[in-house]
Each structure stands twice: as structure tokens, then as C-alpha cells.
Design a protein around this motif. Sequence first.
Motif, PDB file in Angstrom:
ATOM      1  N   LEU A 137     -17.704  -8.979 -76.929  1.00 52.82           N
ATOM      2  CA  LEU A 137     -17.085  -8.360 -75.754  1.00 52.82           C
ATOM      3  C   LEU A 137     -16.143  -9.322 -75.045  1.00 52.82           C
ATOM      4  O   LEU A 137     -16.395 -10.521 -74.974  1.00 52.82           O
ATOM      5  CB  LEU A 137     -18.145  -7.939 -74.727  1.00 52.82           C
ATOM      6  N   SER A 138     -15.078  -8.746 -74.477  1.00 59.09           N
ATOM      7  CA  SER A 138     -14.221  -9.464 -73.537  1.00 59.09           C
ATOM      8  C   SER A 138     -14.858  -9.386 -72.157  1.00 59.09           C
ATOM      9  O   SER A 138     -15.834  -8.665 -71.953  1.00 59.09           O
ATOM     10  CB  SER A 138     -12.857  -8.779 -73.425  1.00 59.09           C
ATOM     11  N   ALA A 139     -14.231 -10.069 -71.220  1.00 56.17           N
ATOM     12  CA  ALA A 139     -14.610  -9.929 -69.817  1.00 56.17           C
ATOM     13  C   ALA A 139     -14.196  -8.533 -69.353  1.00 56.17           C
ATOM     14  O   ALA A 139     -13.295  -7.919 -69.937  1.00 56.17           O
ATOM     15  CB  ALA A 139     -13.878 -10.977 -68.995  1.00 56.17           C
ATOM     16  N   GLY A 155     -12.367  -4.806 -76.084  1.00 50.44           N
ATOM     17  CA  GLY A 155     -11.525  -5.552 -75.145  1.00 50.44           C
ATOM     18  C   GLY A 155     -11.839  -5.201 -73.695  1.00 50.44           C
ATOM     19  O   GLY A 155     -12.655  -4.315 -73.408  1.00 50.44           O
ATOM     20  N   GLY A 156     -11.166  -5.891 -72.785  1.00 53.36           N
ATOM     21  CA  GLY A 156     -11.434  -5.754 -71.353  1.00 53.36           C
ATOM     22  C   GLY A 156     -11.320  -4.331 -70.830  1.00 53.36           C
ATOM     23  O   GLY A 156     -12.129  -3.903 -70.004  1.00 53.36           O
ATOM     24  N   SER A 157     -10.346  -3.544 -71.341  1.00 52.23           N
ATOM     25  CA  SER A 157     -10.196  -2.188 -70.813  1.00 52.23           C
ATOM     26  C   SER A 157     -11.323  -1.283 -71.317  1.00 52.23           C
ATOM     27  O   SER A 157     -11.601  -0.243 -70.725  1.00 52.23           O
ATOM     28  CB  SER A 157      -8.826  -1.604 -71.182  1.00 52.23           C
ATOM     29  N   ARG A 162      -5.708 -17.154 -74.245  1.00 49.88           N
ATOM     30  CA  ARG A 162      -5.704 -15.816 -73.660  1.00 49.88           C
ATOM     31  C   ARG A 162      -5.723 -14.765 -74.769  1.00 49.88           C
ATOM     32  O   ARG A 162      -5.116 -14.962 -75.820  1.00 49.88           O
ATOM     33  CB  ARG A 162      -4.487 -15.627 -72.749  1.00 49.88           C
ATOM     34  N   ASN A 163      -6.421 -13.705 -74.533  1.00 47.12           N
ATOM     35  CA  ASN A 163      -6.639 -12.640 -75.514  1.00 47.12           C
ATOM     36  C   ASN A 163      -7.387 -13.135 -76.759  1.00 47.12           C
ATOM     37  O   ASN A 163      -7.253 -12.576 -77.830  1.00 47.12           O
ATOM     38  CB  ASN A 163      -5.324 -11.980 -75.933  1.00 47.12           C
ATOM     39  N   GLY A 164      -8.176 -14.203 -76.561  1.00 48.32           N
ATOM     40  CA  GLY A 164      -8.834 -14.837 -77.701  1.00 48.32           C
ATOM     41  C   GLY A 164     -10.031 -14.084 -78.262  1.00 48.32           C
ATOM     42  O   GLY A 164     -10.581 -14.485 -79.289  1.00 48.32           O
TER      43      GLY A 164
HETATM   44 MG    MG Z   1      -8.117  -9.091 -72.499  1.00 46.09          MG
END
Ligand code: MG
Length: 345
Positions: A44-46, A15-17, A211-213
Motif C-alpha cells: 500500500l501507498s500512504a 496507490g494513494g487514491s 516519489r511514487n516509489g
Molecule cells: Mg502516490
Amino acid sequence: MSSPDPDSWVVHKFGGSSVADAACFARVAAIVESQPGRRLAVVLSACKGVTDALLQLVNSAERQDESWRAALQALRERHATIAAALLPAALVQEYLAEFDRDAADLDSVLRTTQVMRTGGLHVRDRVSGYGEIWSTRLFWRYLQQRGQRRDIHWIDARTCVIAEWGPLGPGIQWPVSSERLHKLLPPAAATLIVTGYIASDPAGIQTTLGRNGSDFSASIFAALLSAAEIHIWTDVDGVLSADPRRVPDARVISALSYNEAMELAYFGAKVIHPQTMAPAVGRDIPIWIRNTFAPEKPGTLICAHPNSDQPVKGITSIDEVALVNIEGAGMIGVPGTAHRLFGAL
Ligand code: MG
Ligand code: ASP
């Protein structure tokens, strides 16, 4: 659990973090390289906060607020800083040349938005999806550069995941998606770096999975690749037995069934979203929830039949719910009472 076929895929999602800065990218690369499987798909997320920042660009342009130009420049700086910390100069150049082509497209879209005073859904989808393109292109080059994994391919999910939005959210068109992915997958591919969150609609226009996809992306790719396992890497040790802000000695649940995980999610626990799990549940693919910042910890296993002697797995609650109790002789057999009651509520 029987050990998976060495030739089958394992999907890892960060995830993003987990990809917030250069140190995070290095940590993720080390985790990926330490995996035993031969075939890994890394979704990967952004980078943390980038999707929100991209959506803000559209909001600013709609308000005729020119600050989007500086904000876009700040996004470039942020990615350039990570790239410069991880890649040799020639690869940084290559990465930024691609970034600048995207930024030029974004610039035209945002200028048009400013003239139109409204972005609309397609514009929001298009703009918000760049975060995953930028994080994965960077990670793809970085992993190649480290030289530990073989046959590393960048997969732009828009070229293979076809999703049609309906009243229940994004519906995946499985046969076309599968055909597209298998057509573009080189036979020797051992490592895939995959964009989370984005997809195309049946007309070929870019869409997102909401979102959070990216968890959903992981589950979709696991289904398309007939993966043996999914690992969702996040910033907690696993699924907790209770909300740690209220219950200080909440523990990590070692194993949960799909049904238990869905129940906990439904009642507010921060597990993965039930819709996310559907493609995995349908194909009986076990899901691990693990901590990027403590990869030595075992995490939580979510599967069909977990081995566990704990009858109660977790406790969860929803805040600010009122219970209204109405009583009285007038309730019984008087038509219209319930109607008036619900009408008043
Ligand atoms: Mg995210
Ligand atoms: N980057 C997207 C978001 O922030 C998708 C994700 O992170 O799962 O919603």
C-alpha cells in the motif's frame, strides 16, 4: 498464459487514491478477499495526499512556521476518522496508541528541524515515510477484523528492503534483502500487508525509493517472493492507447510487451515507470494494471510475449518540443559549426 502454481505469491499494489478514505479501504479489502490466490502480498501507498502533507511539515519547521503542529494534528484526525469508521473501539485505541508514538517522534524531529532551520535528506526520508506505516497498520487490523483472509502479517519494508542510492536512483541489494525477508516470513504466512515506498540503506538508516516509489516496492517484493503476477491497482482502467484529453475515443490496451510499455513510458504515456518494471522484467513476472474503482474490468497485461493481434498499441507525445533545422553551405566541412550551434542553444 499457464495458470500459476497455487502456492506462489501474487503481489497487489494499491496507490494513494485507492486508500484515500474509509470507503476506499473497504473497497480494497473486498478486492483482496475476492482474489483466488492463497498467498497474497498487498503493498500500500500512504493515504492520498499524506506524503505531500508530511513533507510540508518539514518545510514549515524549516521556515520556523509553527503551523506544522496543527498540520500534524490534522493528519492524526484523518487517520483516526478512517480507523473509527472501520475498526471496533479497542482496535482504534491500539492503532492510535501506535500513531501517537510515531507522532511524538515526529514532534521531536520537527522541533529539532525548527532549531536547525534545515531538515536535510535523512529527516525528509524519515518523516515522509510515516504515511505508508499508518496506512498499512490500519489496513492490516481492518483485514484481520473482517476475518476472511488467514495468517495476515504486517511487513515493515524497512526491516527487509535494503537500497543504496546511486546516480541512477535506488539500487536494491538483492541477496541481503532476500535473506532478511525470508528470515522474517512465518512459514504459514498467507497474506502480507507491506509498506510501499520505504526501505533502509546499507547502514540501517531509513531511506525511500523516491516519489511514487510504491510501484517499485511491488516489483521488488514480487522478485523477492518469486511471485507469479503483480497487479497494480490504480484509478484508471489500464494503459490507454492515447491521451484521453486529446483523443476522446482512446481505448484500453489489453496486452503489451515489456518493451512496448517501456517505450510508451519513455515517450510520456502514464504507464508505470521503466525502473519500476526492471525487477519484474528480469524475472519474467507479468504485470496487470487495473482499476480499483472498476475491478470487474480486465485491465492491461504487460508481459514478455503478449497474445495480441494489434500491431500498433498506442500513441503518445511530448509537449513543447521544438525542431530546429539549420542549413546552408557553411555547414559542410567547416570545423566548429556544430560546436557554435550547440553552444548558442
Ligand atoms: Mg502516490
Ligand atoms: N506515498 C509515496 C508518494 O506519494 C509513494 C507512492 O505513493 O508511490 O510518493
